[in-house]
Design an enzyme around this catalytic site. Structure first.
Site, PDB file in Angstrom:
ATOM      1  CE  LYS A  69      -3.518 -38.289  -7.930  1.00  0.00           C
ATOM      2  NZ  LYS A  69      -3.667 -39.266  -6.689  1.00  0.00           N
ATOM      3  CB  SER A  94     -11.046 -40.940 -10.900  1.00  0.00           C
ATOM      4  OG  SER A  94     -10.391 -39.747 -10.490  1.00  0.00           O
ATOM      5  CD  GLU A 220     -11.936 -33.431   2.618  1.00  0.00           C
ATOM      6  OE1 GLU A 220     -11.854 -34.684   2.363  1.00  0.00           O
ATOM      7  OE2 GLU A 220     -12.610 -32.940   3.656  1.00  0.00           O
ATOM      8  CG  ASP A 226     -12.909 -38.310   2.270  1.00  0.00           C
ATOM      9  OD1 ASP A 226     -13.094 -37.596   1.400  1.00  0.00           O
ATOM     10  OD2 ASP A 226     -11.643 -38.851   2.135  1.00  0.00           O
ATOM     11  CB  SER A 320      -3.955 -30.555  -7.590  1.00  0.00           C
ATOM     12  OG  SER A 320      -5.128 -30.520  -7.791  1.00  0.00           O
TER      13      SER A 320
END
Length: 334
Positions: A69, A94, A220, A226, A320
């Protein structure tokens, strides 16, 4: 140049392009040079034997703040004007984007306000506060983090930096795949965790430019499917807020911008269970000697549980992140 409908809002925002190109990823790489870590690519004979393929792990758990990130956050904040930086920024997250924005703001002489769920892992909230950010808490199951972020931006004159729904964020995240393929050469497939879709959108933009024909495979958690459902429907759909150990992937709906990119560039999305993620976290710790958070282990879990068929000979996997505290790590694996 057009204004992205879901980009930064508030008095500190600027016009941004609503598409992401490979040139944008390369430009982000230049901005990040000497600021973000060029993270290692890990190889393991044991892993290759278990997977039945040549596997290259891009270890973003060694990135600043412990996750990919930081790439997108710094790329976005570094483009703000001195006046905007002086007023400050706001983000909702989060945990990993929260830390990334907090650190990027500190590096650039700004101040960050972060909207975080009440149940965010303590290690992530402590790290965010440690970078100097002000934390505003909310209930992820009843509150609206986007509305809270926008209200704070309007009330305080802050620039809103969303976690994935912004071209500069996406381009920054894509530098992870850019570095990976620059080091390994063309790969047959790239497995990437999918939450809001920013890492996948940026990675796919870079990888398909560098290695035409590469298979882009998103991963996922089963409870947070989603993007898989959205691809099947042909438009973003919303699911109940997922209950999964992969808190970084506990997203109810993909971003409109990220989905538009991923719908065009993804080949498939596969699902993994929380138990499969736990097993791979244990394997990574014991055999690869790396610590991964649940979201960070999901792509490797898909590979080692046989979800990827047919199996390509040379595979990249993005780890990640590795932001998990000791107590939480022991609890998950206990």
């Amino acid at each position: 140049m057009t204004q992205s409908p879901t980009g930064p809002t508030g008095p500190g925002s600027t016009d941004v392009p609503d598409v992401v190109t490979f040139d944008d990823v390369r430009d982000a790489a230049r901005r990040l040079a000497g600021v973000a870590h060029r993270t290692p690519v890990l190889r393991s004979r044991t892993l290759d034997a278990l997977a039945g393929a040549e596997v290259h792990l891009k270890c973003e758990n060694f990135q600043r703040v412990g996750a990919f990130k930081f790439r997108g956050a710094y790329n976005a904040l570094s483009r703000l004007s001195p006046q905007q930086l002086a007023r400050g920024v706001v983000a909702y997250s989060s945990g990993n984007h929260a830390q990334a924005v907090a650190l990027a703001a500190r590096e650039l002489g700004s101040h960050a306000v972060i909207v975080m769920p009440e149940d965010s892992p303590k290690s992530k909230t402590d790290a965010t506060a440690g970078y100097g950010a002000e934390i505003v808490r909310y209930d992820r199951y009843t509150g609206d983090r986007v509305a809270l972020g926008r209200q704070l931006a309007e009330d305080r004159g802050l620039a809103l930096i969303p976690p994935y729904e912004h071209p500069h964020i996406i381009a920054g995240q894509g530098t992870a795949a850019l570095e990976l393929i620059e080091e390994t050469g063309p790969l047959d497939a790239l497995l990437t965790p999918v939450g809001g879709g920013g890492l996948m959108a940026g990675s796919a933009t870079a990888a398909t430019a560098l290695a035409p024909g590469i298979r882009m495979i998103g991963v996922e958690p089963e409870a947070g499917d989603d993007t898989l459902r959205s691809l099947a429907a042909g438009h973003p759909v919303t699911i109940p807020v997922p209950h999964t150990i992969a808190d970084g992937q506990a997203i109810a709906t993909p971003g409109e911008l990220t989905f538009a990119i991923n719908r065009r560039l993804l080949d498939s999305v596969v699902l993994v269970s929380d138990d499969e993620i736990r097993a791979v976290m244990k394997f990574a710790f014991e055999r690869l000697k790396i610590v991964t958070e649940p979201s960070g282990a999901s792509a490797l879990a898909a590979l080692l549980t046989g979800r990827v068929t047919p199996l390509p000979p040379r595979i990249g996997v993005i780890i990640s992140g590795g932001n998990v505290g000791l107590e939480r790590f022991l609890e998950l694996l206990g």
